[in-house]
Enzyme design. Structure first.
Site, PDB file in Angstrom:
ATOM      1  N   LYS A  77       2.653  -7.734   1.723  1.00  0.00           N
ATOM      2  CA  LYS A  77       3.238  -7.707   3.069  1.00  0.00           C
ATOM      3  C   LYS A  77       3.852  -6.341   3.328  1.00  0.00           C
ATOM      4  O   LYS A  77       4.400  -5.715   2.403  1.00  0.00           O
ATOM      5  CB  LYS A  77       4.299  -8.821   3.149  1.00  0.00           C
ATOM      6  N   SER A 152       6.553 -15.299   9.194  1.00  0.00           N
ATOM      7  CA  SER A 152       6.243 -13.942   9.546  1.00  0.00           C
ATOM      8  C   SER A 152       5.152 -13.305   8.695  1.00  0.00           C
ATOM      9  O   SER A 152       4.579 -12.302   9.094  1.00  0.00           O
ATOM     10  CB  SER A 152       7.510 -13.091   9.439  1.00  0.00           C
ATOM     11  N   SER A 176       8.807 -18.058   6.027  1.00  0.00           N
ATOM     12  CA  SER A 176       7.749 -17.088   6.314  1.00  0.00           C
ATOM     13  C   SER A 176       6.588 -17.036   5.340  1.00  0.00           C
ATOM     14  O   SER A 176       5.585 -16.375   5.618  1.00  0.00           O
ATOM     15  CB  SER A 176       8.346 -15.690   6.420  1.00  0.00           C
TER      16      SER A 176
HETATM   17  N1  GLN Z   1      10.485 -18.109  11.275  1.00  0.00           N
HETATM   18  C1  GLN Z   1      11.702 -17.705  10.674  1.00  0.00           C
HETATM   19  C2  GLN Z   1      12.352 -16.626  11.486  1.00  0.00           C
HETATM   20  O1  GLN Z   1      11.860 -16.314  12.508  1.00  0.00           O
HETATM   21  C3  GLN Z   1      11.479 -17.327   9.253  1.00  0.00           C
HETATM   22  C4  GLN Z   1      11.284 -15.886   9.021  1.00  0.00           C
HETATM   23  C5  GLN Z   1      11.197 -15.552   7.569  1.00  0.00           C
HETATM   24  O2  GLN Z   1      11.181 -16.415   6.705  1.00  0.00           O
HETATM   25  N2  GLN Z   1      11.188 -14.259   7.302  1.00  0.00           N
HETATM   26  O3  GLN Z   1      13.344 -16.093  11.118  1.00  0.00           O
END
Ligand code: GLN
Length: 475
Positions: A77, A152, A176
């Protein structure tokens, strides 16, 4: 037609039988990445480096000195540092920024001869549930290009889903890794907080962030997790606790005591087919002799608000370093110190990141600290204590990973509350610091996949992976 591999064991077998070598493997992934460019999964492919590593590892294989990940091609990532390579967190503010050091996770992968093939697209600074918050465009779900891949870590999920690499690393702060795994029909795990070093992971919310892998199967998940886990002097929150031989102990040899929470499953937001499949798995586990009890977790409604109060607070502090001076983007329109800060941040950050910085600054501000941040910390403790108490009575907690299958690109981008509620089932594990995995066990009549989540005790990765293998093998 080149062979498409979905497990390291298969690759190792073919390497041993001289059917393939790392150079050819890398070339076939490079070809597939090129053919699937429209998915926008990669922000950059490390073509020459990957080819050079492949050659060197082929030589090691020939003389018997190769590490345990030889033959594994991995994508990372774009918030995980790899020395000498760009890392942007999919943000304009870090465009063209080059890592000065490698993250511990990447160093450990390379030490075992994994090949890093490129960096993957994600939501900017890992903030999002659909990969639509990237400064470099959305990632498309390979199953249906009109759907989001989740976020994400959407690029890392799609890279594995579309076989553009064998495995990948993402980061999980509130879901994410697990939610995109659910949307892309692959396995994604968030290890226990402190299991994997965060050194070299661009910080979003430091008391939640964990690096987690995506794979097609549990064997690869166990192996990669075992390699990246373990104490690290560069991250004081990283546990020194010994890393068990995860990949060598994947047999489940006892009957389990499991639970699920009634309000999670009887939630009106849960898709009917996801719910039906969830109950089908519960019934099957009972039929196989396991005990499954319905219990309750009364803080369901507090998970998402607590997550957003605390993570935005941490983000507002962590992202203060992007000031247009230390590194990254500096506005060409700035004329003095004040305008350098203001314009660089205004032009460099995207909309969602700005929203979270403001929200976080607000909950930390003098007049509101006690009402929001301090209260959020107390609620987090309640959530953690209750979760741990449940896990002292049960081996695992089962939930769906996401309330539904992947949604259309553009469908939810203007409904922030709805987007935040995407994290309803995934926020609990990082709030409590426990490990959780999403397993691709659901297929909807709309043709799209969904995952089932298993949460385990802190540092319970060994049992979690053994149970996951059992579930995968029996479904
Ligand atoms: N969907 C969550 C957010 O928007 C999780 C993001 C993550 O785990 N980095 O923060």
């Amino acid at each position: 037609m080149e062979k498409v591999y979905t497990s390291l064991n298969e690759i190792k077998e073919d390497i041993n039988n001289s059917q393939v070598n790392c150079a050819q493997l890398v070339q076939s992934y490079l070809n597939r990445i090129e053919e699937n460019k429209h998915l926008n999964a990669f922000l950059e492919v490390f073509t020459e480096d990957a080819k050079a590593s492949a050659k060197a590892i082929d030589a090691k294989i020939a003389n018997g000195t190769a590490g345990k990940l030889a033959g594994m091609v991995v994508a990372i990532k774009d918030n995980i540092c790899y020395k000498g390579h760009k890392v942007s967190s999919s943000s304009k503010i870090l465009e063209d920024f080059e890592s000065l050091f490698s993250s511990t996770a990447v160093e450990r992968l390379i030490a075992e001869d994994a090949i890093i093939i490129g960096r993957t697209n994600c939501d900017e600074f890992a903030m999002g549930s659909s990969n639509e918050n990237s400064a470099y465009g959305p990632v498309l779900n390979a199953i249906d290009n009109t759907k989001v891949p989740g976020g994400s870590s959407g690029g890392s999920a799609v890279a594995v889903q579309a076989n553009l690499c064998l495995a990948s690393l993402g980061s999980d702060t509130g879901g994410s890794v697990r939610q995109p795994a659910s949307f892309c029909n692959v396995i994604g795990m968030k290890p226990t907080y402190g299991r994997v070093s965060r050194y070299g992971l661009v910080a979003y919310a430091s008391s939640f962030d964990q690096i987690g892998p995506f794979t097609h199967n549990i064997e690869d998940m166990a192996l990669i997790t075992e390699v990246i886990s373990g104490g690290d002097e560069y991250d004081t929150t990283c546990s020194k606790r010994e890393v068990p031989n995860l990949s060598g102990n994947l047999k489940l040899d006892k009957k389990l005591k499991l639970t699920y929470f009634r309000s999670y499953i009887e939630n009106e937001g849960l898709d009917a087919e996801v719910k039906a499949r969830f109950y089908e798995i519960i019934e099957q586990l009972k039929a196989e002799g396991h005990t499954v009890e319905e219990t309750e977790f009364e803080y369901l409604d507090y998970l998402v608000p607590t997550y957003y109060v605390l993570t935005t607070a941490e983000a507002s502090s962590n992202l203060a370093r992007f000031d247009g001076i230390h590194y990254g983007y500096r506005s060409p329109n700035a004329t003095d110190l004040e305008s350098t800060y203001k314009l660089s941040r205004t032009e460099g950050f995207g909309k969602e990141v700005k929203r979270r910085i403001m929200l976080g600054t607000y909950v930390l501000s003098a007049g509101f600290y006690d009402a929001y941040y301090a209260k959020g910390q107390k609620v987090r403790r309640l959530i953690k204590d209750k979760t741990d108490a449940t896990l002292s009575k049960y081996d695992f907690i089962l939930t769906p990973t996401s309330p539904h299958t992947p949604f259309d690109i553009g469908q939810q981008s203007n409904d922030q509350i709805k987007m935040y509620l995407e994290d309803i089932y995934t926020a609990q594990a990082p709030l409590a610091g426990i490990p959780a995995i999403s397993l691709p066990l659901g297929q909807h009549s709309n043709g799209l996949p969904f995952g089932i989540q298993v949460m385990a005790k802190s540092f319970g990765e060994q049992d979690l992976l053994a149970f996951s293998k059992y579930l995968m093998d029996n479904n």
